[in-house]
Design a protein around this motif. Structure first.
Motif, short mmCIF file in Angstrom:
data_model
loop_
_atom_site.label_atom_id
_atom_site.label_comp_id
_atom_site.label_asym_id
_atom_site.label_seq_id
_atom_site.Cartn_x
_atom_site.Cartn_y
_atom_site.Cartn_z
N GLU A 199 0.83 -1.20 0.00
CA GLU A 199 0.00 0.00 0.00
C GLU A 199 0.87 1.25 0.00
OE1 GLU A 199 -1.33 1.80 3.67
OE2 GLU A 199 -3.40 1.58 3.01
N ILE A 200 0.55 2.17 -0.90
CA ILE A 200 1.28 3.44 -0.93
C ILE A 200 0.30 4.59 -0.78
CG2 ILE A 200 2.51 5.00 -2.53
CD1 ILE A 200 4.27 2.58 -3.18
N ILE A 201 0.64 5.52 0.09
CA ILE A 201 -0.17 6.73 0.26
C ILE A 201 0.70 7.91 -0.18
CG2 ILE A 201 -1.50 8.17 1.88
CD1 ILE A 201 -2.70 5.36 1.73
N LEU A 202 0.25 8.59 -1.23
CA LEU A 202 0.99 9.77 -1.72
C LEU A 202 0.68 10.94 -0.79
CD1 LEU A 202 0.23 9.35 -5.53
CD2 LEU A 202 2.24 8.55 -4.27
N LEU A 203 1.72 11.67 -0.44
CA LEU A 203 1.54 12.72 0.57
C LEU A 203 1.83 14.12 0.05
CD1 LEU A 203 3.37 11.46 3.79
CD2 LEU A 203 0.93 11.33 3.27
N GLY A 204 1.11 15.05 0.61
CA GLY A 204 1.38 16.48 0.40
C GLY A 204 0.44 17.25 1.29
N GLN A 205 0.83 18.45 1.71
CA GLN A 205 -0.04 19.26 2.58
C GLN A 205 -1.34 19.59 1.84
OE1 GLN A 205 3.07 19.48 4.10
NE2 GLN A 205 2.04 19.04 6.01
N SER A 206 -1.24 19.73 0.54
CA SER A 206 -2.43 19.93 -0.29
C SER A 206 -2.09 19.22 -1.60
CB SER A 206 -2.69 21.43 -0.37
OG SER A 206 -2.96 21.89 -1.59
N VAL A 207 -2.11 17.90 -1.49
CA VAL A 207 -1.46 17.01 -2.46
C VAL A 207 -2.01 17.17 -3.89
CG1 VAL A 207 -2.94 14.98 -2.04
CG2 VAL A 207 -0.59 14.64 -2.70
N ASN A 208 -3.30 17.46 -3.99
CA ASN A 208 -3.89 17.53 -5.33
C ASN A 208 -3.62 18.86 -6.03
OD1 ASN A 208 -5.53 18.68 -3.38
ND2 ASN A 208 -7.43 18.19 -4.43
N PRO A 239 -10.30 20.82 -1.20
CA PRO A 239 -11.48 20.81 -2.07
C PRO A 239 -11.32 21.70 -3.31
CG PRO A 239 -12.14 21.02 0.22
CD PRO A 239 -10.64 21.10 0.20
N TYR A 240 -10.64 22.84 -3.13
CA TYR A 240 -10.48 23.79 -4.23
C TYR A 240 -9.76 23.18 -5.44
CZ TYR A 240 -9.02 28.10 -6.61
OH TYR A 240 -8.80 29.08 -7.54
N TYR A 241 -8.84 22.25 -5.19
CA TYR A 241 -8.05 21.67 -6.29
C TYR A 241 -8.58 20.30 -6.72
CZ TYR A 241 -4.87 25.27 -4.59
OH TYR A 241 -4.33 26.46 -4.18
N THR A 242 -9.77 19.95 -6.22
CA THR A 242 -10.31 18.63 -6.56
C THR A 242 -11.12 18.73 -7.84
OG1 THR A 242 -10.35 18.15 -4.21
CG2 THR A 242 -11.61 16.66 -5.63
N THR A 243 -10.57 18.19 -8.92
CA THR A 243 -11.18 18.34 -10.24
C THR A 243 -11.92 17.06 -10.64
OG1 THR A 243 -9.15 17.48 -11.19
CG2 THR A 243 -9.33 19.88 -11.03
N GLN A 244 -12.74 17.20 -11.66
CA GLN A 244 -13.44 16.04 -12.22
C GLN A 244 -12.43 15.00 -12.70
OE1 GLN A 244 -16.81 15.75 -11.98
NE2 GLN A 244 -16.41 13.63 -12.61
N LYS A 245 -11.32 15.52 -13.25
CA LYS A 245 -10.28 14.61 -13.76
C LYS A 245 -9.75 13.71 -12.63
CE LYS A 245 -5.92 15.00 -16.29
NZ LYS A 245 -4.84 15.94 -16.58
N LEU A 246 -9.58 14.30 -11.45
CA LEU A 246 -9.09 13.52 -10.32
C LEU A 246 -10.12 12.45 -9.93
CD1 LEU A 246 -7.16 12.85 -8.02
CD2 LEU A 246 -8.07 14.77 -6.72
N ILE A 247 -11.39 12.85 -9.88
CA ILE A 247 -12.44 11.89 -9.53
C ILE A 247 -12.48 10.75 -10.56
CG2 ILE A 247 -14.95 11.64 -9.08
CD1 ILE A 247 -13.36 13.46 -7.06
N ASP A 248 -12.30 11.10 -11.83
CA ASP A 248 -12.31 10.07 -12.88
C ASP A 248 -11.16 9.08 -12.69
OD1 ASP A 248 -14.49 11.30 -13.94
OD2 ASP A 248 -13.43 12.30 -15.58
N VAL A 249 -9.99 9.60 -12.34
CA VAL A 249 -8.83 8.70 -12.15
C VAL A 249 -9.10 7.77 -10.96
CG1 VAL A 249 -6.36 8.58 -11.58
CG2 VAL A 249 -7.17 10.27 -13.22
N ILE A 250 -9.69 8.31 -9.88
CA ILE A 250 -9.99 7.45 -8.72
C ILE A 250 -10.99 6.37 -9.15
CG2 ILE A 250 -10.96 7.37 -6.37
CD1 ILE A 250 -10.22 10.36 -6.10
N ALA A 251 -11.99 6.77 -9.93
CA ALA A 251 -13.03 5.82 -10.35
C ALA A 251 -12.44 4.69 -11.21
CB ALA A 251 -14.11 6.56 -11.14
N GLU A 252 -11.50 5.06 -12.06
CA GLU A 252 -10.99 4.07 -13.02
C GLU A 252 -9.88 3.17 -12.46
OE1 GLU A 252 -10.07 6.72 -16.23
OE2 GLU A 252 -12.22 7.22 -16.36
N GLY A 253 -9.16 3.65 -11.48
CA GLY A 253 -8.01 2.88 -10.98
C GLY A 253 -8.47 1.73 -10.10
N GLU A 254 -8.28 0.53 -10.59
CA GLU A 254 -8.72 -0.65 -9.84
C GLU A 254 -8.06 -0.71 -8.45
OE1 GLU A 254 -10.59 -3.56 -8.80
OE2 GLU A 254 -8.81 -4.60 -9.37
N ASN A 255 -6.75 -0.30 -8.43
CA ASN A 255 -6.00 -0.40 -7.17
C ASN A 255 -6.06 0.89 -6.35
OD1 ASN A 255 -4.56 1.04 -9.04
ND2 ASN A 255 -2.66 -0.15 -8.85
#
Ligand code: 5AD
Ligand code: SF4
Length: 440
Positions: A199-208, A239-255
């Motif tokens: 398991e990998i968790i990508l980190l950043g104070q405002s990662v997106n 929330p301000y940097y949360t784009t539809q593109k990000l939601i799509d990537v989460i939806a599509e990534g099996e892992n």
């Protein structure tokens, strides 16, 4: 120097957890040996947090307690690193009983500083100015954190924050926003996978907010999801940097975990504005609706602050309404803590402590009920669980569902395995289940 031992104590966020492992690696490469017993250490390093006053007070208390060790070991070195250390360096304050202080951008200097201390012993703090390095990213060059968890690992994709939410000290102590190059992120991920990390968790104070050479955060997430990693998440998003593109990537990534942490902070528009959060309650709700529409089973977690300066009863009621409407899967809830140097420090009126306490406990009660109801709905379902740790009893383990929810599971397995679990009951509010099948 040969044979000197060090003990690391970590407070605060996931970035500090990662940084402590980086410090362990830097010191090990310089001949120091990490031990897990503070009583036997030659050097004790406290990696600190300055987000809330309470966290700082705990460190001051702990520093006082540690002084007893000097009786048996007069050469003991005690160092303060991390955000609180940087805050103290900037404000030119010192803490009694601390031999050196180093901020988050200067850990490469640690071996030199410790060596200096060995001759001067407890002569006083050695300040390291933050400007020493042009970029904190030099910290990562040629050194990867010595991560000691066999299943999970954090990987930072950026350092610092420049959002300046008015309550937050982070932009003052982790100065500047620095993007880690893609190549470097991937190299660290691949090294971890080779070691067996699942398991990998990508980190950043405002990662997106990641944006580097035309690569945005959805791009980074997708890139890492295309490796052999079994589970992938990220923390913490704005929330301000949360784009539809990000939601799509989460939806599509099996892992990719079907989970996103979206700190709301307040449900009142006038407070959000004073916090400089760059969204309104309506925008936030819209984001939640769109996200749930695309990924119906997504887990949404949040952070809330109560008692921000000027928060009226009506403002607080608005936060409650939003919480009841959204039904977060988990919420970290805090009383506002006044931090010098931040813009909110000068905002009035301050909310009295008893009012903050009352609001916080009301909110916690509501959120606990929500979690209980949500988790009850899991009973009877089958979940895919990544097994993480052994529990206290034989054949009992702690693991995580695809929604990043912690569950307790019973059956024959090992950490790192992904198993199918039928949820049978709740213990407190933690779902409990029995392994029915193994995925691999
Ligand atoms: N007081 C209380 N909570 C704070 N946070 C950040 N600064 C403060 C403060 N001064 C909380 C926010 C943030 C989380 C990491 O800590 O909710 O999202
Ligand atoms: Fe602080 Fe806001 Fe940056 Fe988060 S995004 S670290 S709350 S300033």
């Amino acid at each position: 120097m040969k044979g000197k031992t060090f003990y690391l104590l970590t407070y605060g966020c996931q970035m500090n957890v990662y940084d402590s492992r980086l410090i362990a690696e830097i010191l090990s490469k310089n001949g120091y040996k990490e031990i897990k017993d503070e009583n036997k250490a030659d050097i004790i390093i406290m990696n600190t947090c300055s987000v809330r006053k309470h966290a700082e007070q705990r460190v001051v208390g702990r520093t006082g307690d540690l002084q007893r060790l000097r009786e048996d070991n007069p050469d003991l070195i005690i160092g303060l690193v991390g955000c609180m250390a940087q805050n103290l360096i900037d404000t030119k304050e010192k803490i009694k009983g601390v031999d050196f202080m180093v901020g988050p951008d200067n850990y490469r200097e640690l071996p030199k500083i410790i060596k200096g201390n060995q001759t001067t012993a407890t002569a006083g703090c050695h300040f390291v100015p933050n400007q020493k390095y042009k970029t904190g990213l030099e910290l990562y060059e040629g050194v990867y954190a010595n991560q000691d968890n066999k299943v999970s690992a954090f990987v930072p994709v950026m350092r610092g924050c420049e959002n300046f939410c008015t309550y937050c000290i982070v932009p003052y102590v982790r100065v500047g926003l620095q993007m880690r190059p893609q190549k470097d992120i991937l190299k660290e991920v691949e090294g971890l996978l080779k070691k067996g990390i699942k398991e990998i968790i990508l980190l950043g104070q405002s990662v997106n907010e990641y944006d580097n050479n035309k690569v945005d955060f959805p791009g980074i997430l997708k890139m890492v999801s295309e490796t052999s990693v079994a589970r992938l998440g990220f923390f913490t998003s704005h929330p301000y940097y949360t784009t539809q593109k990000l939601i799509d990537v989460i939806a599509e990534g099996e892992n990719i975990y079907k989970w996103i942490h979206l700190p709301l902070q307040s449900g009142s528009n006038q407070i959000l504005k004073k916090m400089n959060r760059k969204y309104t309650k309506e925008k936030y709700m819209e984001l939640i609706c769109n996200t749930r529409e695309k990924i119906p089973n997504i887990s949404i977690t949040t952070d809330i602050i109560v008692g921000f300066p000027g928060e009226t009863d009506e403002d607080f009621q608005e936060t409650i309404e939003v919480m009841k409407e959204i039904h977060f899967d988990f919420a970290y809830m805090f009383k506002y803590s006044d931090r010098e140097r931040t813009a909110a420090y000068n905002l009035k009126p301050k909310i009295p402590e008893p009012v903050k306490t009352k609001r916080l406990s009301e909110l916690i009660d509501i959120q606990h009920k929500i979690i209980h109801i949500k988790n009850e709905q899991l009973i009877g379902t089958t979940q895919e669980v990544l097994v993480q740790y052994k529990g206290r009893k034989n054949n009992v383990w702690r693991g995580k569902t695809k929604q990043n929810e912690i569950v307790v599971v019973e059956g024959k397995t090992l950490p790192g395995e992904i198993v199918k679990v039928k949820i049978s009951s709740l213990k407190g509010w933690t779902p409990y289940g029995v392994i029915t099948d193994k995925r691999k």
